[in-house]
Motif scaffolding. Structure first.
Motif, PDB file in Angstrom:
ATOM      1  N   LYS A 239       0.816  -1.213   0.000  1.00  0.00           N
ATOM      2  CA  LYS A 239       0.000   0.000   0.000  1.00  0.00           C
ATOM      3  C   LYS A 239       0.855   1.270   0.000  1.00  0.00           C
ATOM      4  O   LYS A 239       0.523   2.252  -0.659  1.00  0.00           O
ATOM      5  CB  LYS A 239      -0.901  -0.028   1.246  1.00  0.00           C
ATOM      6  CG  LYS A 239      -2.052   0.963   1.233  1.00  0.00           C
ATOM      7  CD  LYS A 239      -3.066   0.616   2.330  1.00  0.00           C
ATOM      8  CE  LYS A 239      -4.235   1.590   2.337  1.00  0.00           C
ATOM      9  NZ  LYS A 239      -5.273   1.205   3.281  1.00  0.00           N
ATOM     10  N   PHE A 240       1.945   1.241   0.783  1.00  0.00           N
ATOM     11  CA  PHE A 240       2.727   2.477   0.952  1.00  0.00           C
ATOM     12  C   PHE A 240       4.183   2.350   0.509  1.00  0.00           C
ATOM     13  O   PHE A 240       4.721   3.275  -0.085  1.00  0.00           O
ATOM     14  CB  PHE A 240       2.723   2.910   2.423  1.00  0.00           C
ATOM     15  CG  PHE A 240       1.377   3.014   3.023  1.00  0.00           C
ATOM     16  CD1 PHE A 240       0.529   4.035   2.636  1.00  0.00           C
ATOM     17  CD2 PHE A 240       0.931   2.093   3.964  1.00  0.00           C
ATOM     18  CE1 PHE A 240      -0.739   4.142   3.180  1.00  0.00           C
ATOM     19  CE2 PHE A 240      -0.326   2.190   4.524  1.00  0.00           C
ATOM     20  CZ  PHE A 240      -1.169   3.208   4.138  1.00  0.00           C
ATOM     21  N   LYS A 243       7.000   5.293  -0.410  1.00  0.00           N
ATOM     22  CA  LYS A 243       6.543   6.446  -1.193  1.00  0.00           C
ATOM     23  C   LYS A 243       6.365   7.685  -0.309  1.00  0.00           C
ATOM     24  O   LYS A 243       5.862   7.591   0.803  1.00  0.00           O
ATOM     25  CB  LYS A 243       5.220   6.124  -1.893  1.00  0.00           C
ATOM     26  CG  LYS A 243       5.364   5.157  -3.055  1.00  0.00           C
ATOM     27  CD  LYS A 243       4.138   5.128  -3.943  1.00  0.00           C
ATOM     28  CE  LYS A 243       2.949   4.434  -3.317  1.00  0.00           C
ATOM     29  NZ  LYS A 243       2.992   2.970  -3.327  1.00  0.00           N
ATOM     30  N   GLN A 245       4.702  11.407   0.535  1.00  0.00           N
ATOM     31  CA  GLN A 245       3.383  11.992   0.367  1.00  0.00           C
ATOM     32  C   GLN A 245       3.390  12.984  -0.797  1.00  0.00           C
ATOM     33  O   GLN A 245       2.473  13.033  -1.587  1.00  0.00           O
ATOM     34  CB  GLN A 245       2.976  12.699   1.675  1.00  0.00           C
ATOM     35  CG  GLN A 245       1.581  13.278   1.693  1.00  0.00           C
ATOM     36  CD  GLN A 245       0.525  12.188   1.519  1.00  0.00           C
ATOM     37  OE1 GLN A 245       0.780  11.000   1.651  1.00  0.00           O
ATOM     38  NE2 GLN A 245      -0.678  12.617   1.200  1.00  0.00           N
ATOM     39  N   ASP A 246       4.440  13.760  -0.875  1.00  0.00           N
ATOM     40  CA  ASP A 246       4.525  14.788  -1.898  1.00  0.00           C
ATOM     41  C   ASP A 246       5.845  14.584  -2.630  1.00  0.00           C
ATOM     42  O   ASP A 246       6.909  14.629  -2.026  1.00  0.00           O
ATOM     43  CB  ASP A 246       4.484  16.165  -1.227  1.00  0.00           C
ATOM     44  CG  ASP A 246       4.429  17.282  -2.251  1.00  0.00           C
ATOM     45  OD1 ASP A 246       4.769  17.023  -3.434  1.00  0.00           O
ATOM     46  OD2 ASP A 246       4.053  18.400  -1.877  1.00  0.00           O
ATOM     47  N   LYS A 247       5.768  14.344  -3.924  1.00  0.00           N
ATOM     48  CA  LYS A 247       6.977  14.049  -4.689  1.00  0.00           C
ATOM     49  C   LYS A 247       7.988  15.180  -4.632  1.00  0.00           C
ATOM     50  O   LYS A 247       9.182  14.978  -4.767  1.00  0.00           O
ATOM     51  CB  LYS A 247       6.626  13.757  -6.151  1.00  0.00           C
ATOM     52  CG  LYS A 247       6.120  12.340  -6.346  1.00  0.00           C
ATOM     53  CD  LYS A 247       5.851  12.044  -7.798  1.00  0.00           C
ATOM     54  CE  LYS A 247       5.178  10.683  -7.931  1.00  0.00           C
ATOM     55  NZ  LYS A 247       4.577  10.483  -9.236  1.00  0.00           N
ATOM     56  N   LYS A 257       7.050  13.880   4.453  1.00  0.00           N
ATOM     57  CA  LYS A 257       6.371  12.734   5.060  1.00  0.00           C
ATOM     58  C   LYS A 257       6.335  11.558   4.110  1.00  0.00           C
ATOM     59  O   LYS A 257       6.049  11.718   2.932  1.00  0.00           O
ATOM     60  CB  LYS A 257       4.918  13.104   5.385  1.00  0.00           C
ATOM     61  CG  LYS A 257       4.750  14.081   6.546  1.00  0.00           C
ATOM     62  CD  LYS A 257       4.733  13.365   7.863  1.00  0.00           C
ATOM     63  CE  LYS A 257       4.676  14.315   9.047  1.00  0.00           C
ATOM     64  NZ  LYS A 257       5.433  13.826  10.192  1.00  0.00           N
ATOM     65  N   PHE A 258       6.575  10.393   4.643  1.00  0.00           N
ATOM     66  CA  PHE A 258       6.260   9.179   3.904  1.00  0.00           C
ATOM     67  C   PHE A 258       4.735   9.045   3.881  1.00  0.00           C
ATOM     68  O   PHE A 258       4.046   9.472   4.824  1.00  0.00           O
ATOM     69  CB  PHE A 258       6.872   7.960   4.593  1.00  0.00           C
ATOM     70  CG  PHE A 258       8.368   7.871   4.469  1.00  0.00           C
ATOM     71  CD1 PHE A 258       8.946   7.369   3.309  1.00  0.00           C
ATOM     72  CD2 PHE A 258       9.199   8.286   5.494  1.00  0.00           C
ATOM     73  CE1 PHE A 258      10.325   7.278   3.182  1.00  0.00           C
ATOM     74  CE2 PHE A 258      10.586   8.207   5.377  1.00  0.00           C
ATOM     75  CZ  PHE A 258      11.147   7.704   4.216  1.00  0.00           C
ATOM     76  N   GLN A 259       4.208   8.428   2.834  1.00  0.00           N
ATOM     77  CA  GLN A 259       2.746   8.268   2.748  1.00  0.00           C
ATOM     78  C   GLN A 259       2.175   7.537   3.955  1.00  0.00           C
ATOM     79  O   GLN A 259       1.098   7.866   4.441  1.00  0.00           O
ATOM     80  CB  GLN A 259       2.376   7.505   1.469  1.00  0.00           C
ATOM     81  CG  GLN A 259       2.361   8.389   0.244  1.00  0.00           C
ATOM     82  CD  GLN A 259       1.911   7.654  -1.005  1.00  0.00           C
ATOM     83  OE1 GLN A 259       1.410   6.534  -0.949  1.00  0.00           O
ATOM     84  NE2 GLN A 259       2.077   8.290  -2.145  1.00  0.00           N
ATOM     85  N   SER A 262       1.542  10.001   6.760  1.00  0.00           N
ATOM     86  CA  SER A 262       0.366  10.848   6.558  1.00  0.00           C
ATOM     87  C   SER A 262      -0.913  10.051   6.770  1.00  0.00           C
ATOM     88  O   SER A 262      -1.870  10.542   7.377  1.00  0.00           O
ATOM     89  CB  SER A 262       0.365  11.420   5.141  1.00  0.00           C
ATOM     90  OG  SER A 262       1.582  12.057   4.884  1.00  0.00           O
ATOM     91  N   TYR A 263      -0.901   8.816   6.275  1.00  0.00           N
ATOM     92  CA  TYR A 263      -2.075   7.959   6.394  1.00  0.00           C
ATOM     93  C   TYR A 263      -2.422   7.714   7.863  1.00  0.00           C
ATOM     94  O   TYR A 263      -3.571   7.867   8.287  1.00  0.00           O
ATOM     95  CB  TYR A 263      -1.798   6.629   5.686  1.00  0.00           C
ATOM     96  CG  TYR A 263      -2.845   5.565   5.914  1.00  0.00           C
ATOM     97  CD1 TYR A 263      -4.039   5.568   5.203  1.00  0.00           C
ATOM     98  CD2 TYR A 263      -2.639   4.555   6.848  1.00  0.00           C
ATOM     99  CE1 TYR A 263      -4.996   4.591   5.422  1.00  0.00           C
ATOM    100  CE2 TYR A 263      -3.594   3.572   7.073  1.00  0.00           C
ATOM    101  CZ  TYR A 263      -4.769   3.595   6.356  1.00  0.00           C
ATOM    102  OH  TYR A 263      -5.718   2.630   6.574  1.00  0.00           O
TER     103      TYR A 263
END
Lengths: 381, 381
Positions: A239-240, A243, A245-247, A257-259, A262-263
């Motif tokens: 799922k994550f 990655k 959060q913002d490229k 932040k890593f996704q 944030s999740y």
């Protein structure tokens, strides 16, 4: 083809009118209210009723929508509805909010009888047994003598197990999903850290907080901890992964932040808008104290089910590390040694403990088939 | 027979005198101090030096005692000492506190040059690379041209991997233990929740806290989360199970505690007396950002080790779910594809990630044999 539950559901309330309802801890409650919802229709024979028992943070709203503006259907809507696995064209489905909860049933956020303030930490300790005893009263109130099935996942599954040994004559079948006979040290540890996060929040104030100044920070961290345990290593990789959060995020700063971060933060923040922190403390303690072996079997898993009579379908998920398959197998072994009719399936899944809440054709098929078989037999008698 | 390190060790300090030491994030630090300790003696050939790299919350005090009142020896005293696996009768052992730490090396709790207050969150982001570059300067300062071995577990293992590709000519061998080339989403998730626990503590105050009013509650919860991940489901079952702290404890109250709860709380409370909350934030972020593949291999695990020359001994533990064996195997595969000399062992253990800190004859034997073989070859040349 499945159709949506076109019935607009309504939260209903049932009151236990006993002067005092004595709990397992020895203390008692007066004025217990239980919020519940029903889906489908009870037939004339009253032999098509299925009781759904919810997990830690869910509620009576298992399926359908409250009104046409309600965008998100109930928490097990993938499972319950016309043509679905728990088919509301055939079955009458009941789901109530647990005792100690905060979604309409009496719990620590309820106003104390004769006072103007909520119970808070003056609420007595409630157990899985207490939750089940209250549910039994609701079923009595609905004038149902024997449930076709009792089912639920996680904490709901614990209640299913408790039902099976406490009220064996009130149920044809039991479907405990992704659950355990007792919490492992690991599960207790996660719950305790989550509780520490709440009680460490100065706004918690020994449980005496106002709605304007709630221990949201602590409850949010508690939810994040829980959320990790509901997923799996593999599901999080899928799922994550790593990655961002913002490229555009420059690496090596605190703000990027890593996704997955944030999740989790989002999940924590969303949770505090709907859940009461004290309720979280009470329900997690009830889960930790649940021990079917100790209470019904004097420490023996086999003896735990001496009273049980139901037909069982036990389901676990391969990537559930909170209540791993080994714990479902222990249930199955104990049931078999009591010569009970039991089917067991471990569903291969990457989605961890929470897999039971997701749409899954294998689960649908298994539950649909099992219920049809139990119902057929009931109709024959 | 192992003897205790009868040498009383002393913390020493090394300063980097560059006007500015530019970090990977682009920012720079002036006045870097590194705390380090040495054990054993450097031989005349200077070919018997072993660099030990510590995990998240440890320090330079890897072995021995500071004085005769010091009851607890260094964190890897089971491994380092006369006659032990890393034999101080033979080898000269060096261990330094990482950059960003709080045990004598420059970190967020250090006083900012020219100011009277600590850096706090003004400290620049440091990475595993930065930590390793600073360690290299220390080795230069000690006038050692080639280390016999570089070893460490967990975050220490990440530093070992970074050393192997950054300074391949400065080391004969590398022993990364219970580590990974990059954090999984699960590891990042646990770190993030721990950080949230700290930053949610009002005493954290954006990192500007006084020693009288520290974010102890948040740091304690963070430590508890970490501690769970260092153990394993099985080790917790064996160590705690469902045992209560006090046998007299009545069940079904909030005050009675399972042993695992008391243990975690104690660990949390003990931790805050020795560790700085901001340091915890910085070091966990460094761990999360570490990605050997991305940095040295453009995303390819094989290319990550193109520069490496060392002989490798890679060790994992069967019950480590933070950095599972699969992640060590990925390292081993990448090393082998680069035709490097690599030995690998997964140690069967119930004690989870933290197993590398425990006395274990298998680990002792493996490391002792590996070092002897590397040392012999060095002596032959």
């Amino acid at each position: 083809m499945n159709r949506e539950l076109n019935q607009i559901v309504e939260k209903q309330f049932f009151s236990i009118k006993d002067k005092n309802f004595t709990l397992q801890c020895g203390k008692s409650l007066k004025d217990i209210t239980i919020a519940y919802e029903t889906f489908g229709r009870l037939n004339a024979k009253k032999n098509n009723a299925i009781l759904i028992l919810h997990a830690l943070t869910k509620d009576s709203h298992a399926a359908g929508i409250y009104d046409h503006k309600d965008e998100k259907p109930g928490w097990w809507d993938v499972m319950i509805g016309p043509g679905k696995a728990i088919d509301t064209d055939i079955y009458f489905v009941i789901c109530s909010n647990i005792l100690g909860g905060c979604m309409g049933s009496t719990g620590p956020a309820s106003i104390m009888p004769g006072k103007k303030r909520p119970y808070g930490m003056n609420f007595p300790m409630v157990t899985i047994t207490d939750m089940v005893r209250v549910q039994k009263r609701l079923i009595d109130h609905l004038k149902i003598e024997k449930l076709l099935a009792v089912t639920g996942g996680s904490l709901g599954g614990m209640q299913v197990l408790e039902w099976s040994v406490r009220y064996p004559d009130m149920m044809e079948s039991a479907i405990p999903i992704a659950t355990t006979m007792k919490h492992s040290a690991l599960s207790i540890a996660f719950n305790e850290v989550a509780r520490q996060a709440i009680t460490s929040d100065p706004n918690w104030n020994n449980g005496n907080y106002s709605q304007e100044k709630k221990p949201d920070m602590g409850l949010s961290v508690a939810r994040m901890i829980g959320h990790i345990t509901y997923l799996s290593d593999k599901s999080m990789r899928l799922k994550f992964g790593r990655k961002m959060q913002d490229k555009k995020d420059a690496p090596f700063t605190f703000d990027s932040k890593f996704q997955v971060e944030s999740y989790l933060k989002y999940q924590g923040q969303k949770f505090v808008t709907r859940f009461d922190a004290n309720s979280f403390l009470y329900i997690t303690k009830a889960a930790d104290y649940f021990d079917l072996e100790e209470q019904h079997g004097d420490g023996s898993p086999v003896d735990s089910f001496l009273n049980a009579k139901a037909r069982f379908l036990v389901i676990s998920y391969s990537s559930d590390w909170l209540y791993p398959t080994s714990e479902s197998k222990a249930i199955v072994n104990a049931l078999k040694k009591n010569r009970l009719d039991v089917s067991f399936c471990e569903i291969e899944s990457e989605w961890g403990h929470d897999a039971f809440l997701l749409q899954d054709k294998r689960l649908d098929k298994m539950i649909k088939g099992f219920l049809a078989s139990v119902y057929e037999k009931t109709e024959d008698n």
